[in-house]
Design an enzyme around this catalytic site. Structure first.
Site, short mmCIF file in Angstrom:
data_model
loop_
_atom_site.label_atom_id
_atom_site.label_comp_id
_atom_site.label_asym_id
_atom_site.label_seq_id
_atom_site.Cartn_x
_atom_site.Cartn_y
_atom_site.Cartn_z
N HIS A 154 5.21 -12.97 7.46
CA HIS A 154 5.50 -11.74 7.11
C HIS A 154 6.71 -11.53 6.29
O HIS A 154 7.51 -12.40 6.05
CB HIS A 154 5.79 -10.97 8.33
CG HIS A 154 5.37 -9.39 8.10
ND1 HIS A 154 6.29 -8.39 7.32
CD2 HIS A 154 4.26 -8.63 8.18
CE1 HIS A 154 5.92 -7.44 7.35
NE2 HIS A 154 4.57 -7.38 7.68
N HIS A 163 -2.26 -8.91 1.57
CA HIS A 163 -1.75 -7.52 2.15
C HIS A 163 -3.10 -7.42 3.38
O HIS A 163 -3.27 -8.11 4.04
CB HIS A 163 -1.50 -6.58 1.27
CG HIS A 163 -1.02 -5.30 1.91
ND1 HIS A 163 -0.21 -5.25 3.00
CD2 HIS A 163 -0.75 -3.99 1.33
CE1 HIS A 163 0.10 -3.76 3.18
NE2 HIS A 163 -0.13 -3.20 2.19
N ASP A 172 -2.66 -8.72 11.41
CA ASP A 172 -4.16 -9.08 10.96
C ASP A 172 -4.77 -10.21 11.72
O ASP A 172 -6.04 -10.55 11.70
CB ASP A 172 -4.30 -9.45 9.61
CG ASP A 172 -3.86 -8.13 8.56
OD1 ASP A 172 -4.50 -7.21 9.12
OD2 ASP A 172 -3.03 -8.36 7.76
N ARG A 197 2.22 -5.32 16.88
CA ARG A 197 0.85 -4.77 16.84
C ARG A 197 -0.02 -5.81 17.13
O ARG A 197 -1.22 -5.66 17.37
CB ARG A 197 0.65 -4.40 15.23
CG ARG A 197 1.75 -3.35 14.79
CD ARG A 197 1.60 -2.96 13.40
NE ARG A 197 1.76 -3.94 12.61
CZ ARG A 197 1.63 -4.02 11.30
NH1 ARG A 197 1.22 -2.97 10.66
NH2 ARG A 197 1.97 -5.29 10.61
N SER A 235 0.81 -1.16 0.21
CA SER A 235 -0.02 -0.01 -0.06
C SER A 235 0.73 1.25 0.10
O SER A 235 0.58 2.20 -0.84
CB SER A 235 -1.13 0.09 1.13
OG SER A 235 -0.45 -0.19 2.33
N1 AMX Z 1 0.82 -19.98 5.88
C1 AMX Z 1 1.02 -21.14 5.04
N2 AMX Z 1 2.34 -21.06 4.01
C2 AMX Z 1 2.97 -19.79 4.51
C3 AMX Z 1 2.52 -18.81 5.37
C4 AMX Z 1 1.44 -19.02 5.93
N3 AMX Z 1 0.76 -17.99 6.81
N4 AMX Z 1 3.45 -17.80 5.15
C5 AMX Z 1 4.34 -18.09 4.13
N5 AMX Z 1 4.02 -19.28 3.73
C6 AMX Z 1 4.74 -20.02 2.79
C7 AMX Z 1 4.76 -19.36 1.43
O1 AMX Z 1 3.52 -19.38 0.68
C8 AMX Z 1 5.64 -19.75 0.57
O2 AMX Z 1 5.61 -20.84 0.06
P1 AMX Z 1 5.80 -21.42 -1.45
O3 AMX Z 1 7.32 -21.11 -1.44
O4 AMX Z 1 5.30 -22.88 -1.69
O5 AMX Z 1 5.29 -20.26 -2.50
C9 AMX Z 1 6.85 -19.87 1.81
O6 AMX Z 1 6.18 -20.15 2.94
C10 AMX Z 1 7.84 -19.03 1.97
O7 AMX Z 1 7.33 -17.53 2.14
P2 AMX Z 1 7.91 -16.52 3.03
O8 AMX Z 1 9.18 -16.07 2.64
O9 AMX Z 1 7.62 -17.18 4.56
O10 AMX Z 1 6.80 -15.38 2.91
P3 AMX Z 1 6.66 -14.24 1.75
O11 AMX Z 1 7.44 -13.11 2.24
O12 AMX Z 1 6.75 -14.75 0.46
O13 AMX Z 1 5.26 -13.83 1.95
C11 AMX Z 1 3.10 -13.22 3.18
C12 AMX Z 1 4.73 -13.14 3.26
C13 AMX Z 1 2.68 -12.17 4.49
C14 AMX Z 1 2.48 -12.75 2.14
C15 AMX Z 1 2.79 -14.71 3.86
O14 AMX Z 1 3.50 -14.97 5.00
C16 AMX Z 1 1.42 -14.95 3.68
O15 AMX Z 1 0.92 -15.44 2.70
N6 AMX Z 1 0.80 -14.79 5.22
C17 AMX Z 1 -0.74 -15.25 5.22
C18 AMX Z 1 -1.51 -13.76 4.67
C19 AMX Z 1 -1.25 -12.66 5.54
O16 AMX Z 1 -1.52 -12.91 6.73
N7 AMX Z 1 -1.04 -11.72 5.05
C20 AMX Z 1 -0.95 -10.29 5.70
C21 AMX Z 1 0.61 -9.85 5.81
C22 AMX Z 1 0.66 -8.34 6.70
C23 AMX Z 1 -0.02 -7.52 6.11
O17 AMX Z 1 0.43 -6.95 4.98
N8 AMX Z 1 -1.39 -7.10 6.31
#
Ligand code: AMX
Length: 473
Positions: A346, A300, A401, A355, A270
């Site tokens: 994250h 996000h 979140d 938070r 964002s």
């Molecule tokens: N559940 C299951 N798998 C997860 C996970 C979760 N909560 N978080 C990360 N992973 C997986 C990823 O999908 C990725 O798998 P892949 O290699 O098969 O594609 C692997 O772990 C490595 O990812 P990462 O380096 O740990 O995370 P990232 O930096 O690529 O992504 C984020 C970060 C937030 C998108 C991810 O942790 C996620 O999807 N979380 C759930 C959604 C969420 O809570 N989003 C809110 C974030 C905060 C915000 O912006 N408001």
């Protein structure tokens, strides 16, 4: 290493490039049929590149960063806040918990500091006095009248349009009254741009509670609700009242919510969307509109909605007070279904998001017996155990979140697909404070260089040749 092997044995560079060339596939195929053939091979190919050459540099930048969402590249300057992997977010060098403790309280008895104070702090770097924070409240109350053309547009929108799409549309249409556009058209000096960006930002922030409350009442309450700011209330008080939730504790929750969601340095989707669009000298209304499109993504800001959907499914499947094993199985099933556990993980943080902790402390003070709060507190211990076992999740701990939804539900704000709008209203404070500074410092238009697939191959080949030469030496 399956993909690495695929690269070694099956996909030479030239063959991989052939996949993207015009001659690939049979003649007469439509675009989708062609893509269905070419995409699996290209996926394999690019994954193979990451496996085998992730640490190879393109210039000075590793392939992993170029192909991995630009992770870890310090390419932006943020004055308002900074994010530490384990200590969490700092506003102007101060940990968020301390910011919450130090912000002035508007009313006797209110437990939380105001977003007005947070905006003052983010923008100027000085913690405001009570009077200075009150001046911001007064200023926003003066500027907060939403013009009729925007009201008309909001009322005309189909109620099925997602509240975030409505928020983005409303912000974009408000650019009709942009002071920056007016000044720019008249030939304002570059050094003065920030002054108009400031005016627009103040006007937009002032109008947001009303705009956001109208979206809520239009979508969920048949259009009935107050649309006028009360000059005696602060920003959060007005917003809560217009949502139809004037309870003092809920207003305090809103103050806390608005403060902690406001800023998260410059690289998150964002903030970066707003910064990127602003770098083309688009006005704050358009920048915020773009920012909200990014916040609406499920990875996000939409995650807070997703968390509640997931928790509701969990409670429906295994009840309000399930055993640890039942919870673990539910998490496993989520992962087996190819989904992420929302609210966990994250891109930068590597520990529990402060938070999340701050919200949990609020919950323990105000509503510790709420079944949703109890469940979220238990999940905090259980989910990381399960995610750690996957071996690939960089941060198995909860983010902001994971908690917000149950608190909102406790105070009867039940409509989950509205939650990201609250996040958006808060995020305005951070992204607009950042935008004022971007124009004040005259940051240029953002224009990263992209490279073609053949450039990428050439870089890797050159790096490999370099390595071979070194070995021979
Ligand atoms: N559940 C299951 N798998 C997860 C996970 C979760 N909560 N978080 C990360 N992973 C997986 C990823 O999908 C990725 O798998 P892949 O290699 O098969 O594609 C692997 O772990 C490595 O990812 P990462 O380096 O740990 O995370 P990232 O930096 O690529 O992504 C984020 C970060 C937030 C998108 C991810 O942790 C996620 O999807 N979380 C759930 C959604 C969420 O809570 N989003 C809110 C974030 C905060 C915000 O912006 N408001």
């Amino acid at each position: 290493m399956r993909n690495g092997r695929a690269l070694n044995h099956n996909l030479s560079f030239s063959k991989a490039l052939l996949c993207t060339s015009r001659s690939y596939g049979s003649k007469g195929e439509g675009i989708k049929a062609k893509l269905e053939k070419v995409i699996p091979q290209q996926r394999d190919y690019f994954l193979g590149i990451k496996c085998l050459h992730g640490t190879t540099n393109i210039g000075t930048i590793p392939v992993n960063s170029v192909m991995g969402g630009m992770r870890g590249l310090p390419l932006l300057i943020c004055l308002t806040s900074s994010l530490h992997p384990t200590k969490g977010i700092f506003y102007r060098g101060m940990p968020i918990k301390e910011v919450c403790a130090k912000l002035p309280r508007v009313k006797k008895g209110s437990s939380e500091g105001t977003p007005e104070g947070a905006f003052y702090f983010l923008t100027t770097g000085c913690m405001p006095t009570k009077e200075e924070a009150q001046d911001v409240t007064n200023e926003w109350n003066k500027r907060g009248k939403v013009p009729p053309f925007c009201l008309k547009m909001l009322d005309a929108l189909d109620k099925k349009i997602h509240p975030m799409a409505q928020l983005s549309a409303a912000s974009a249409c408000l650019n009709m009254n942009s002071k920056f556009v007016e000044a720019y058209t008249k030939g304002a000096k570059r050094a003065d741009y920030w002054k108009y960006i400031y005016e627009d930002s103040m006007n937009l922030i002032a109008m947001l509670p009303t705009v956001a409350a109208i979206i809520y009442t239009n979508v969920f309450k048949g259009g009935k609700g107050c649309r006028e700011l009360n000059k005696d209330q602060d920003w959060s008080g007005n917003y809560s009242t217009m949502l139809g939730l004037p309870d003092d504790d809920f207003i305090d929750l809103m103050r806390l919510y608005m403060v902690i969601h406001a800023d998260h340095e410059s690289g998150n989707v964002s903030a970066h969307a707003s910064h990127l669009v602003g770098s083309a000298l688009a006005d704050p209304f358009l920048c915020f509109s773009a920012s909200m499109c990014g916040l609406a993504g499920p990875l996000h800001g939409l995650a807070n909605q997703e968390v509640l959907v997931w928790l509701t499914k969990l409670r429906k499947a295994i009840g309000d007070d399930p055993s640890d094993d039942e919870i673990k199985k539910f998490i496993d099933d989520t992962l087996k279904g190819g989904q992420v556990v929302p609210g966990y993980g994250h891109a930068v943080l590597r520990d529990t998001d402060p938070r999340f902790t701050v919200q949990n402390e609020f919950a323990m003070k105000h509503c510790k017996d709420d079944p949703g709060v109890k469940l979220v507190t238990r999940l905090w211990k259980i989910v990381p155990e399960v995610l750690k076992k996957l071996g690939k999740v960089a941060n198995p701990f909860p983010n902001v979140d994971a908690h917000s939804g149950v608190l909102l539900q406790h105070y009867c704000l039940m409509e989950m697909n509205y939650y990201t709008v609250l996040f958006g209203v808060s995020r305005a404070l951070g992204v607009l404070a950042q935008l004022i500074w971007s124009r004040a410092l005259g940051y240029p238009i953002e224009r990263p260089k992209s490279i073609s697939a053949s450039d990428l191959c050439a870089f890797i080949r050159k790096a490999d040749e370099g390595k071979d030469k070194k070995k021979k030496c």
